[in-house]
Design an enzyme around this catalytic site. Structure first.
Site, PDB file in Angstrom:
ATOM      1  N   VAL A 133       0.828  -1.208   0.000  1.00 13.60           N
ATOM      2  CA  VAL A 133       0.000   0.000   0.000  1.00 13.60           C
ATOM      3  C   VAL A 133       0.863   1.259   0.000  1.00 13.60           C
ATOM      4  O   VAL A 133       0.365   2.353   0.257  1.00 13.60           O
ATOM      5  CB  VAL A 133      -0.947   0.010   1.215  1.00 13.60           C
ATOM      6  CG1 VAL A 133      -1.949  -1.124   1.121  1.00 13.60           C
ATOM      7  CG2 VAL A 133      -0.178  -0.065   2.543  1.00 13.60           C
ATOM      8  N   HIS A 149      -4.620  -4.135  -2.261  1.00  6.99           N
ATOM      9  CA  HIS A 149      -5.085  -3.696  -0.947  1.00  6.99           C
ATOM     10  C   HIS A 149      -5.207  -2.180  -0.844  1.00  6.99           C
ATOM     11  O   HIS A 149      -5.326  -1.639   0.250  1.00  6.99           O
ATOM     12  CB  HIS A 149      -4.144  -4.219   0.140  1.00  6.99           C
ATOM     13  CG  HIS A 149      -4.120  -5.714   0.225  1.00  6.99           C
ATOM     14  ND1 HIS A 149      -3.039  -6.439   0.678  1.00  6.99           N
ATOM     15  CD2 HIS A 149      -5.065  -6.634  -0.117  1.00  6.99           C
ATOM     16  CE1 HIS A 149      -3.312  -7.721   0.627  1.00  6.99           C
ATOM     17  NE2 HIS A 149      -4.537  -7.869   0.154  1.00  6.99           N
ATOM     18  N   CYS A 160     -19.925   9.202   2.384  1.00  2.29           N
ATOM     19  CA  CYS A 160     -20.260   9.713   1.043  1.00  2.29           C
ATOM     20  C   CYS A 160     -19.360   9.175  -0.057  1.00  2.29           C
ATOM     21  O   CYS A 160     -19.623   9.400  -1.240  1.00  2.29           O
ATOM     22  CB  CYS A 160     -20.225  11.237   1.030  1.00  2.29           C
ATOM     23  SG  CYS A 160     -18.569  11.969   1.149  1.00  2.29           S
ATOM     24  N   LEU A 292      16.033  -8.970  -2.485  1.00  7.04           N
ATOM     25  CA  LEU A 292      15.343  -8.729  -3.756  1.00  7.04           C
ATOM     26  C   LEU A 292      16.019  -7.677  -4.623  1.00  7.04           C
ATOM     27  O   LEU A 292      16.060  -7.824  -5.851  1.00  7.04           O
ATOM     28  CB  LEU A 292      13.881  -8.351  -3.500  1.00  7.04           C
ATOM     29  CG  LEU A 292      12.980  -9.571  -3.319  1.00  7.04           C
ATOM     30  CD1 LEU A 292      13.076 -10.143  -1.930  1.00  7.04           C
ATOM     31  CD2 LEU A 292      11.538  -9.263  -3.667  1.00  7.04           C
TER      32      LEU A 292
END
Length: 304
Positions: A133, A149, A160, A292
């Site tokens: 995120v 996500h 609203c 990584l």
């Protein structure tokens, strides 16, 4: 037959050749050039869909949930039911998130994010699905990206539906809390920090500027369903893929693991690059246990 890697001039991408092919049997490789070259034989064919998790962002200073850096987490993740039903817990969450946003907003994409974007620009990666995120895939140049996500850079009103930038909310919270001076603990993967109840007690929350409704980060909390459209779009990518490349995810949560399960049922070759074991190692043809950033940078050098 061994795959021969021929060097290409800098800036020249490999041609995309999206075709499924056989993958050698399962084996976990050490972190040297051998496994990366082996991985390049799969990625170099093109048609790759990336599924990324929190482990991809650890080199940007954001810890993961269950990998080596995730061991530092002391607070349980916020659930949707608690956030919406408990005003005290909601205030505590916003106090923690208010401080944590500083780290998320300042985080920069790392070599792993940039390598994925390079592979995408070269046509070898045809889709990116992220469980993260933090927005770092996009900041690193990847586009488009399915944020499974959601994203911390947006805030949604639960009454609203108004969607506003997180930076706007941050300004409003600063104005409402001019004397809030709690010292943040370590940052957590979902963008909040560790605070005691006493530290958070004086924090003032704000409501939707449009209707006065309850505000929530535009992310999927635990106990909340991922929007069906995102799930369908992700399955569509996997079902059209020539290979699925999992990056930095332990695949503990079904939210991400279901795409690996679908790929395996369809016979789509699966490769996993992660530090530590995952819950789907037995489904992968190639497993690389290594940091990584360096691994993906080397991979991009070989095939893109």
């Amino acid at each position: 037959m061994a795959t021969t890697i021929r060097p290409r001039p800098p800036g020249v991408c490999a041609p995309s050749r999206p075709a499924r092919g056989p993958v050698a049997g399962r084996r976990r490789y050490p972190s040297d050039n051998g496994p990366v070259e082996r991985l390049s034989g799969l990625v170099g064919r093109g048609g790759v869909v990336v599924l990324s998790g929190a482990g991809l962002s650890t080199e940007s200073g954001i810890p993961d949930y269950r990998g080596p850096s995730g061991l530092r987490r002391s607070a349980a993740p916020m659930t949707y039911q608690t956030f919406t039903g408990d005003p005290v817990a909601r205030r505590r969450y916003w106090a923690r998130s208010y401080l944590g946003w500083r780290t998320i907003a300042a985080a920069a994409p790392n070599d792993g994010h940039r390598a994925v974007a390079r592979l995408q620009r070269c046509g070898l990666v045809t889709g990116v699905i992220t469980q993260n995120v933090d927005g770092l895939h996009q900041a690193g140049g990847a586009d488009p990206v399915i944020e499974l996500h959601g994203g911390l850079d947006r805030v949604v009103c639960l009454a609203c539906g108004d969607l506003t930038p997180r930076a706007d909310l941050d300004g409003r919270l600063r104005a409402a809390n001019p004397d809030f001076a709690a010292l943040a603990g370590g940052i957590n993967p979902d963008g909040d920090v560790d605070l005691t109840d006493e530290q958070a007690a004086g924090f003032v929350t704000v409501d939707c500027a449009a209707c006065g409704g309850m505000l929530k980060p535009d992310v999927v909390f635990f106990g909340e369903q991922v929007p069906a459209g995102r799930v369908r779009a992700s399955f569509d990518l996997v079902e059209r893929a020539a290979a699925l490349l999992v990056l930095g995810s332990s695949l503990t949560v079904l939210s991400g693991r279901r795409f690996v399960i679908r790929a395996a049922k369809l016979g789509v070759p699966i490769a996993i690059v992660n530090q530590g074991p995952t819950k789907s190692d037995e489904l992968a043809g190639v497993l690389v246990d290594a940091p990584l950033g360096p691994t993906l940078t080397r991979l991009a050098e070989l095939v893109a």
